[in-house]
Enzyme design. Structure first.
Site, PDB file in Angstrom:
ATOM      1  N   THR C 162       0.890  -1.159   0.000  1.00 51.41           N
ATOM      2  CA  THR C 162       0.000   0.000   0.000  1.00 51.41           C
ATOM      3  C   THR C 162       0.926   1.205   0.000  1.00 51.41           C
ATOM      4  O   THR C 162       2.053   1.115   0.500  1.00 51.41           O
ATOM      5  CB  THR C 162      -0.906   0.058   1.254  1.00 51.41           C
ATOM      6  OG1 THR C 162      -0.087   0.153   2.407  1.00 51.41           O
ATOM      7  CG2 THR C 162      -1.829  -1.154   1.347  1.00 51.41           C
ATOM      8  N   HIS C 163       0.484   2.305  -0.598  1.00 49.70           N
ATOM      9  CA  HIS C 163       1.365   3.483  -0.728  1.00 49.70           C
ATOM     10  C   HIS C 163       2.692   3.104  -1.393  1.00 49.70           C
ATOM     11  O   HIS C 163       3.709   3.755  -1.128  1.00 49.70           O
ATOM     12  CB  HIS C 163       1.673   4.118   0.632  1.00 49.70           C
ATOM     13  CG  HIS C 163       0.473   4.501   1.447  1.00 49.70           C
ATOM     14  ND1 HIS C 163       0.032   5.800   1.522  1.00 49.70           N
ATOM     15  CD2 HIS C 163      -0.365   3.779   2.230  1.00 49.70           C
ATOM     16  CE1 HIS C 163      -1.019   5.854   2.341  1.00 49.70           C
ATOM     17  NE2 HIS C 163      -1.290   4.634   2.775  1.00 49.70           N
ATOM     18  N   SER C 284      15.820   0.534 -27.788  1.00 53.20           N
ATOM     19  CA  SER C 284      16.143   1.946 -27.912  1.00 53.20           C
ATOM     20  C   SER C 284      17.004   2.163 -29.146  1.00 53.20           C
ATOM     21  O   SER C 284      17.842   1.327 -29.483  1.00 53.20           O
ATOM     22  CB  SER C 284      16.914   2.395 -26.669  1.00 53.20           C
ATOM     23  OG  SER C 284      17.678   3.543 -26.945  1.00 53.20           O
ATOM     24  N   LYS C 290      18.573  -1.758 -23.938  1.00 48.66           N
ATOM     25  CA  LYS C 290      17.238  -1.472 -23.408  1.00 48.66           C
ATOM     26  C   LYS C 290      16.156  -2.451 -23.861  1.00 48.66           C
ATOM     27  O   LYS C 290      16.214  -2.992 -24.959  1.00 48.66           O
ATOM     28  CB  LYS C 290      16.820  -0.068 -23.845  1.00 48.66           C
ATOM     29  CG  LYS C 290      17.644   1.025 -23.213  1.00 48.66           C
ATOM     30  CD  LYS C 290      17.185   1.372 -21.817  1.00 48.66           C
ATOM     31  CE  LYS C 290      15.885   2.131 -21.898  1.00 48.66           C
ATOM     32  NZ  LYS C 290      15.481   2.648 -20.593  1.00 48.66           N
ATOM     33  N   ASN C 292      12.097  -1.966 -23.336  1.00 42.92           N
ATOM     34  CA  ASN C 292      11.147  -1.040 -22.742  1.00 42.92           C
ATOM     35  C   ASN C 292       9.724  -1.574 -22.795  1.00 42.92           C
ATOM     36  O   ASN C 292       9.328  -2.193 -23.780  1.00 42.92           O
ATOM     37  CB  ASN C 292      11.200   0.304 -23.466  1.00 42.92           C
ATOM     38  CG  ASN C 292      12.553   0.978 -23.303  1.00 42.92           C
ATOM     39  OD1 ASN C 292      13.177   0.881 -22.245  1.00 42.92           O
ATOM     40  ND2 ASN C 292      13.021   1.630 -24.349  1.00 42.92           N
ATOM     41  N   GLU C 297       3.224   1.272 -21.086  1.00 44.49           N
ATOM     42  CA  GLU C 297       3.260   2.730 -21.019  1.00 44.49           C
ATOM     43  C   GLU C 297       2.155   3.334 -21.881  1.00 44.49           C
ATOM     44  O   GLU C 297       1.525   4.316 -21.496  1.00 44.49           O
ATOM     45  CB  GLU C 297       4.628   3.234 -21.468  1.00 44.49           C
ATOM     46  CG  GLU C 297       5.745   2.815 -20.522  1.00 44.49           C
ATOM     47  CD  GLU C 297       7.121   3.082 -21.109  1.00 44.49           C
ATOM     48  OE1 GLU C 297       7.726   4.108 -20.784  1.00 44.49           O
ATOM     49  OE2 GLU C 297       7.594   2.250 -21.934  1.00 44.49           O
ATOM     50  N   TYR C 324     -31.679  18.870 -32.299  1.00 46.85           N
ATOM     51  CA  TYR C 324     -30.398  18.780 -33.003  1.00 46.85           C
ATOM     52  C   TYR C 324     -29.759  20.146 -33.209  1.00 46.85           C
ATOM     53  O   TYR C 324     -30.392  21.088 -33.683  1.00 46.85           O
ATOM     54  CB  TYR C 324     -30.581  18.105 -34.369  1.00 46.85           C
ATOM     55  CG  TYR C 324     -29.233  17.826 -35.001  1.00 46.85           C
ATOM     56  CD1 TYR C 324     -28.492  16.717 -34.604  1.00 46.85           C
ATOM     57  CD2 TYR C 324     -28.673  18.691 -35.931  1.00 46.85           C
ATOM     58  CE1 TYR C 324     -27.238  16.469 -35.133  1.00 46.85           C
ATOM     59  CE2 TYR C 324     -27.415  18.454 -36.458  1.00 46.85           C
ATOM     60  CZ  TYR C 324     -26.698  17.336 -36.052  1.00 46.85           C
ATOM     61  OH  TYR C 324     -25.442  17.109 -36.565  1.00 46.85           O
TER      62      TYR C 324
END
Lengths: 469, 469, 469, 469
Positions: C162-163, C284, C290, C292, C297, C324
Site C-alpha cells: 500500500t502506498h 532503444s 534497453k 522497454n 506505457e 439537433y
C-alpha cells in the site's frame, strides 16, 4: 505501407531474439500520425550533421553526403515518391532507413550521440514553432473581418445584454470589437507559447546529455530555434510547449464559442440583427425552408474538442516518472488535431464574418425603454440623489410601468412625482438611446467616440502584428 | 449568518413585488466563498470613491467620508467584528450594507456608475494579483530546497532511467535540477498570468461603460493595477486570467506529480536511493511497520484536482453569450481552491525535500554495466564505425552477456572480437561509470562540470527572482 | 474524393442561390470520419424502406427496388468499388446519391418522413450496439489471460503494497485476480451502455415525429434494436449512449493504467517479479541494452486520451438548445477513436499478459519481516490485548528492530518482554509468510483457499459471459 | 479544532520518533471534509463490533460496550456536543479517540483486523448509498413539475427549433416532456450506481483480507449493503462507484443545462414564450429594470463544475499502483460537492418550473409558415412525388416566397404550378399549424394524442419510482 513485404528489422533490434508481436507494432507505431513531421525531421537532421562535423565527430565530406542524401529524400516527399516500408515505426526511422539506401553506410553516423528522445522533441518543437505564426495569421484575418465590420457600425445602435436580458443600448461596433480584443490576448498567448517552443533539446541524447563536442546553441540557431534547454533529463520529456498550446487554443475556442453563440442568437428570426450569407449556412435534408448556422455551431462545438485534448494530455502527463516514457507518444495527435481544427475553422469563420450583414432598423427597433432605467437613475444622481436610492426609485417607476403596461417615457409626470418629487419634466429627455450611448465615452465605453478610439488602437495593433508575420 | 432575522432586502429589490425564494437564495448567494475578497473589495472601493471625487461626481468630503467608513469596516474584518446579515448575498453587498450603517446615505453614492459586474471582476483580479507573488514565493522555496540538495550531490552517481528502465548513469544533482528548471517555467507562466490579471475593468459599468468622467487609468494605478481593459463588454466577462492561472497551476502540478512519482519510487525499499524524514511520512492504523509517503502521494493526487478545475471552468465558459452571465459566478471556487491547494502543498513539499537524505552507496550499487552499452557503442564510433552499426554490434554483446549471464565487462575479448574484430583490449576501460558521466559535459548534460554550470545559472535565476518579490 | 469534378449539389440545395463556400464545406463535411457507418446506414435504410411499405407509404415493389439497390451498394463497399463524389457531405448523402444512380427516381422515396437527424442517430447507435460485444470480447481475452496466469500462482508469495510500501505478504494469483474483477465491472457498464444504445430514434423525423404511419417498434426490431425512444425532440439529440460509452471506457482505462503501472514496476530490475516477453517490449535507438515496456506505457498514457474525449464531449454538449444542433457532429470522432483505441490496446495487452513470466524466487526474497508486524499485533490480540494497544507495542518492536538493525524475528525475547511481558517464545512462530497468507481466508482474502474460491467464481463469470457473445 | 492543545498522538505513532510536521498535518488531515461521515462511521463500527462478536473475536459484552459507546457518541454529534481534538486526523480517528474516552481500553478491540483502508471505503459507500435515493427524490420533483406543466399544455402550439432555427410546429407539452425522459435515464444511472456502491469492502483489512473469522456477507447485510467485494486488493482502492456517480451527475447536468438554455431563451423578450416567477429571478445592482434568470444560468454553469470533478478524479486515479494510495483521499471532496450541488440546485429548479407560466398567444404568433414547408413536401409525396424531388420543389417555393416577400400560403397557385403542375388548390389546406402537429401521431411524436400517451407512460414511471423511495 506496403503489405507484401517481410516486416523489416527495427532500429533497435540488436539484442533481440524475436520479432515484435504484430499487436505491439500496431499499438506502438506512430508513423500514421507523425509522418507529417518529415520536413522538420530532415531539416533538423541536416543541422545535426553539420553540428557533428563542426565538432569533428564526422568529416565535412561525410556531413555533405548526409546533407545531400537528406535533401534528396526531402524531394521525394515533395514529389510524393517517398515509399514507407513495413519496418518503419515512425517518420524518424523511415527517413533513417531511406538515408541508408541513398547514401550507404555513412548514414549510420547521423545518429551519433542522438536519441529518438531528443530527436522527436526537437522535430515536434520545430513543427509547432512554424505552425504558430500560421495560426496567428489566421487569427489576424478574423480580427481584420471584425474590424472592417466594426468600422461600418460605429453609430449603429443595438441592445446590449447581460444574462441574455436587455440591459443597456450599445453600438454594434462595440460588440464586434469585444471579440477583437479577446483575440489579441489569444495571439499574445500563442506568441508566448512559441517562445517556449523554440528552445532546442537536441544534444540531450536519450536522457543524460551527449558525450560528443556539440555546440548546442549554434546547432539550435541553425535550426531556427531561439535557445537551448538547461537540463537533459528535463529536455527529453518537457511537453510544456504542447500543454501551453492546447491551453491557449482552448481559451481561444472559448472566446470564439461565445462569439458564435451571440451570432447564432442575433441571426435568429427572434433577434434578426444579423443576416448570414447563404454561402456560410446549410440547409436541411428534410425541411426545405431551413438555413442553419453550421459554421457557428461547429465553432461552439469544437471548443469541447480542444478542451478535451487539453484535459487528456494533462491526464497522460500526470505522475509519469522523469525523462522519457512512452506515454509521451500520446502528445502528438491532440496537438496536430488542435492545429488542424483551428486552421479549418478560422478561415470559415473569417468568411462568415466578412459576408454577414446587419439590419440596423431591426436592431434599433429592439431597443426598449427599460434599457434606459439606469439612465433615469443617473438623471436622479445628477440631481443629488445617491445612486443606491435613485436605483430604488427607478425600480418603482419600472414596476409602475409594468403594472400599467405603459412605457417609462409615457408615464405621467405625476406618476414620477408620486415616486419622488425630485422628478421633473426634464426626465423625458432621458429617453434617447443615442444620447445614452454617447454618454459612455470613458475609455472602453460604447460611445461612438470611444469606439473610434478603440478602432484606432486596434488598427495599430493589427498593423504591428500582421507585418511581423 | 444570523438565523433569527427577517431576510433583509437585496440591493436590487426596487421593481420586485415578491421576495426571492429561499431555494434561489441558497443557490445564488456567493457570500460563503467570496467573503475572502473583503480586503480587495474595500481597497477598490476606496479607489473608486477617490476617482468619483476626482471626476467631480461626488465631493471631496463625500469621498473622505466613504473612505473613512470603508477603513473602519476593514478594521471590523481584521478584528473579527464584522457581522453578516441574512440579506447579504455576497461580500460586495455586505460591505455596501455596512457602509450605509456606518456613514449614512452618502454610502449610496459609492455605486454611482459602478455595477457588481465590473466590481466583482476588479476585486477578483486584485485578489489574484496579490496571490501570485505569494505562490511564486512558495515555489522559490521548493527550488531553493532542490538547489541546496543538488549542491551536495554534484558527484553522486545514480542510475538514470527512461521508460523506468535503467538507461545511463547520471548524477543526483542533475536529477534534482531537472525539476528546478521545470519550476522556472512555471514561475514565468504565473508571472505572465499576473500581467494579464492586473488590468482593471473598473469603469466598465454593467456592460456598456460608465457615463461618468472617470479617469480609468488613474483609477487603475491607484488600485495597483498596471493597465485598463479596452472594451467594456469584454471587460465584465473576461475570465482569461483565471483560466491562465488554472492552466499554469495544472502544468506545475504535472511537474510536481512527476517529481513525486520519482521520489516515491526512489524512497521505496526496492530502490533505496532516498530516505524521507519521519516528520514527512505517516504510519498505518493497522500495520505497525509502515512509513508512507503521503505528502508525495497527495502531490500526485492533487494534480487531478487542479486539472479538474481547469476542465470544469473551460466547460462553464463555453458557449456563453457575451458580457456577464451568472454562470461566471462559478469562477471563484476553483480559483480559490487552486491557490489554497498550492499554498498548502508547496510548504509541505519544501520541508520534505529539505529533510530527505540520499544513500550514495545504494545508488552507486544500483548501477549496472548494461547502462554503459551506449558508451561501448561510442567506443566503436571513436574507432570509425558508424553509430548505427555500432549499436547493432553492442546489441549482440548485450545478447551474449544475457545468454551467458556474464557482465559486459567480463565478456572475454575473443567474445567481443567474434562480434567485431574492431574490439580491442581498451574496451574494458569503458566500464567506468564516473568516466561515462564525465563525458556528458556539453551544456545541459549530466557531467559534474556541466551540472556545476547549471547550478550557477540556477543560483543567478533564483537571486534575480527571489529578490524581486 | 475526386478532385476533377464540379462540386455536385447537396441534398438541401432547393432554396439556395449560391454554392456553399469551400471553407464551410471543409469544416462541415463529415464524410472523412463517418464513412465507416456505411454498413449501418444501409441496413437501417433497408429497414426503413420496409417500414414505409408496411405503412403503405410506398409500394412493396418500390421497397424491394430500394432494398435491391441498397444491397448492391453494400456490395460495392465490400468490394472497394464505391466511389465518393465531391458533393457527398457525409456517408448518408453519398449512399442516397448512389442509390439514385442505381435505382432511379424511386430512391427519392426513401427519405420520406426521415431526416438526417434521426438517421444519423440511428446509424450511430446501430454501429455502437455492434461494437460493444466486440469490445467485451476483447476484455474477456484479457480476463482469460489473467485467469490462466492466476491459476498457476495460487501459492506464489509476493509482497503486497500500500502506498507502494511493503505492507503484507499476498499471493500472485490474488494480485492478478484484482484486475480481473475490475474488468467484470467494466463489462457490466458496457452492457448497460449497450442497452441504452439499442433504442431506436427512427421515426422521430427532424424533431417533431413522423406524419407517416410507421410502426416504430417493429422497425426498431427489424434493425436489431431493443426498443424505441419516447420523445422525438429528445431522440434526435440524445447522445447519452456515447457519454456512457466514454465514461465506461475512461474508467476501464483507469483500471488498465493501474495494472500497467504495477507491471511496469514489477518487471523493472528493482522489483524483478515479472519478466516480459521480448515480443511485447521494444528497444532503444541509442541504448543497445534497453528493453522497454511500451505496451504498458501506452496503456497508461491512453487513459488520458479517452478521459480527454469524455471531458471534451461533455463540454460540447453543455448548454446546447434542445433538439439537433450541429455541435453534435463532434460526437463521432471521440467515439470512433475510443473504440479503435480499445480494440488496438486490448489484444496487445492480452499478448503481454499471456507471455509474461513470474520469478517466484525473487518474489519470495522480496518479503521482509516488517510485513508481518500486523501478524505480531494479531498474536498479541490473541492473547487478549486490544488491537490498538497491540499496534502500539509492535510499533515499539519495529522501532527497536530498525534502531538495532535486527530483523523482528531475531530480536531477543527479553527485548520483546521489555516492551510487554505478554510476549513469549511462541512469538517467533509468527514469522512465517506462508502462514500469514493462509490465515486471510475470509471471502476475498489472499489465502490460497480463498483465492481458489475466487478463481472458481471467475471461471463461472467468464463462462456465463463469453458464451453469451 | 481546539488551538490551545498539545497535538495529540496519531493512531499510528508506535514506531515513530518525531512528530509529524505541521505542514504535513495541514496537507494530510481530512477531518475538515470527512467529518460529515460521522453517522456512517458509527453505524458501520456497530456492525463491525457485532461481526467480531459473532466470529468469537470479542465477547458479546465487549461488543455491547462498544455499541453503547458508539451510540452515545452518535448522540453527541446529534446534539452538537462532540469536540474534535488537535490529534484527530480524520473522522475515523476522532471517533476512535472518543470511544476510548467513553468506554476505556475495550475500544482498542474495535480495530481488530480492520484498517482505515477498508473502513473509509465502507463509510463512503454507505454515505453515498443513502444519498442516491435522496438525489433521485429531488429529481422526481423536477419531473413532477415538468409533468404537471405538460398536462396543461398538450394542445399549446409553439415553434420547434433545430439549430435554433424555426423547424416545425410542436406542442409545449412535447417540449416539456423531452426533459422528463432525459431525467428517467439519469435516475436509471443513479440507481445502477447505487447497486455498485452498496457492495461492502469491510473485511478486506489494509489490503490482504482479514485473518479473523468474519462473516463478511452477514456484516454487509447488517450495514444495509447488498453484497461484498470479491478481492481485497481491489476492494480497498475501488472508487468506481464515485466515478459512476460523477459520470451520471455530469450527464444529468448536461441535460439540465440544455433545459436551462431553452428556458433562458424562451423567457427572453425576443422569444417571450415563458414568464418566470419573480421569486426565481434576481435583479441588478445597477440596472433597475432587470430580471435575471440566475437559477437557470447557475444550472448551466454548474454543469462545468461537475464535469470538472469527473475529469479531475479520472486524472487522480490514472496510473496509481494497485491497492490503497493516499491519492485516493482526493475522492471525497468532489463527491460531496457534487451531491451538495445537486441538492441545492434541484429544489430551486423545481420551484422555477412549478411557477413559470406560458404565453400561448405569443407562442402561436411565433409560428411562421416556413415551418410548414416539410408539410408541403409531404403534400406532394401524397400525390406520388418522391420525397427528395418534393423537397427540391418546395425549396423553389420557399425561394420564391423569400424573393417576393410573400408567405407560402399567399403564393398564387400559378406560382406553385410554375414550379410543378402537380400543385393544386388543395395545397392551401396545408397551412394549418394544428393539423401539422396532429399528423405527427406516431409513437414519440408531437401530436396531442401521442403526447397524451407519453404523459400516461410518464405518470406510470413516476408512480413506480417515487413510491419505491
Amino acid at each position: 505501407m506496403s503489405d507484401h513485404q517481410e516486416p523489416s528489422k527495427t532500429l533497435w533490434h540488436g539484442r533481440y531474439q524475436s520479432e515484435a508481436d504484430q499487436s505491439l507494432r500496431k499499438l506502438n507505431d506512430s508513423l500514421p500520425f507523425d509522418q507529417r513531421l518529415f520536413r522538420e525531421d530532415i531539416v533538423c537532421s541536416v543541422g545535426y550533421a553539420k553540428a557533428l562535423a563542426a565538432g569533428g565527430v564526422i568529416s565535412e565530406s561525410e556531413a555533405q553526403a548526409l546533407e545531400n542524401g537528406l535533401h534528396s529524400i526531402l524531394n521525394e516527399f515533395y514529389w510524393g515518391q517517398f515509399k514507407f516500408e513495413a519496418g518503419d515505426e515512425d517518420i524518424h526511422t523511415a527517413i533513417e532507413r531511406r538515408l541508408g539506401e541513398t547514401v550507404g553506410p555513412v548514414s549510420g553516423k547521423l545518429h551519433t550521440g542522438r536519441s529518438r528522445n531528443d530527436q522527436v522533441a526537437t522535430d515536434t518543437r520545430s513543427w509547432l514553432g512554424h505552425r504558430i505564426p500560421e495560426v496567428n495569421g489566421s487569427i489576424y484575418k478574423v480580427q481584420q473581418a471584425l474590424f472592417e465590420q466594426a468600422k461600418q457600425h460605429v453609430e449603429t445602435l443595438m441592445p446590449g445584454y447581460t444574462h441574455l436580458r436587455a440591459a443597456q443600448p450599445i453600438t454594434a461596433a462595440h460588440w464586434l470589437m469585444s471579440t477583437f480584443w479577446m483575440l489579441t490576448r489569444d495571439v499574445r498567448r500563442f506568441e508566448a507559447c512559441r517562445a517556449s517552443t523554440l528552445i532546442s533539446p537536441l544534444g540531450s541524447g536519450a536522457l543524460a546529455g551527449t558525450p560528443y563536442p556539440i555546440d548546442r546553441l549554434a546547432l539550435a540557431k541553425s535550426m531556427f530555434f531561439h535557445g537551448i534547454t538547461e537540463n537533459s533529463l528535463d529536455a527529453v520529456s518537457d511537453r510544456d510547449f504542447i500543454v501551453e498550446f492546447l491551453s491557449a487554443a482552448s481559451l481561444m475556442m472559448v472566446h470564439l464559442s461565445r462569439f458564435a453563440e451571440d451570432v447564432i442568437l442575433y441571426s435568429s428570426p427572434q433577434f434578426g440583427f444579423i443576416k448570414l450569407d447563404e454561402r456560410f449556412t446549410t440547409g436541411s435534408s428534410l425541411m426545405p425552408q431551413k438555413q442553419n448556422p453550421d459554421v457557428l455551431e461547429l465553432t461552439r462545438g469544437k471548443a469541447g474538442r480542444i478542451a478535451g485534448h487539453l484535459a487528456g494530455l494533462l491526464n497522460t502527463l500526470k505522475g509519469l516518472p522523469s525523462t522519457y516514457n512512452k506515454d509521451l507518444q500520446e502528445d502528438k495527435e491532440p496537438l496536430f488535431d488542435a492545429v488542424d481544427t483551428l486552421q479549418t475553422l478560422l478561415p470559415a469563420l473569417t468568411g462568415l464574418i466578412e459576408t454577414m450583414s446587419f439590419d440596423p432598423v431591426r436592431m434599433q427597433a429592439s431597443l426598449d425603454e427599460g434599457m434606459l432605467a439606469t439612465d433615469v437613475a443617473d438623471y436622479l444622481v445628477a440631481k443629488g440623489i445617491p445612486f443606491r436610492e435613485a436605483h430604488g426609485l427607478v425600480g418603482q417607476a419600472v414596476r409602475r410601468s409594468l403594472d400599467t403596461n405603459t412605457p417609462l417615457s409615457k408615464l405621467a409626470l405625476e406618476d414620477y412625482k408620486a415616486i419622488s418629487p425630485i422628478f421633473d419634466n426634464d426626465v423625458y429627455a432621458v429617453f434617447d438611446f443615442g444620447a445614452s450611448v454617447a454618454k459612455r465615452e470613458a475609455s472602453g465605453g460604447t460611445a461612438p467616440d470611444a469606439v473610434r478610439e478603440q478602432i484606432k488602437q486596434a488598427e495599430e495593433w493589427l498593423t504591428r502584428h500582421s507585418t511581423s508575420v
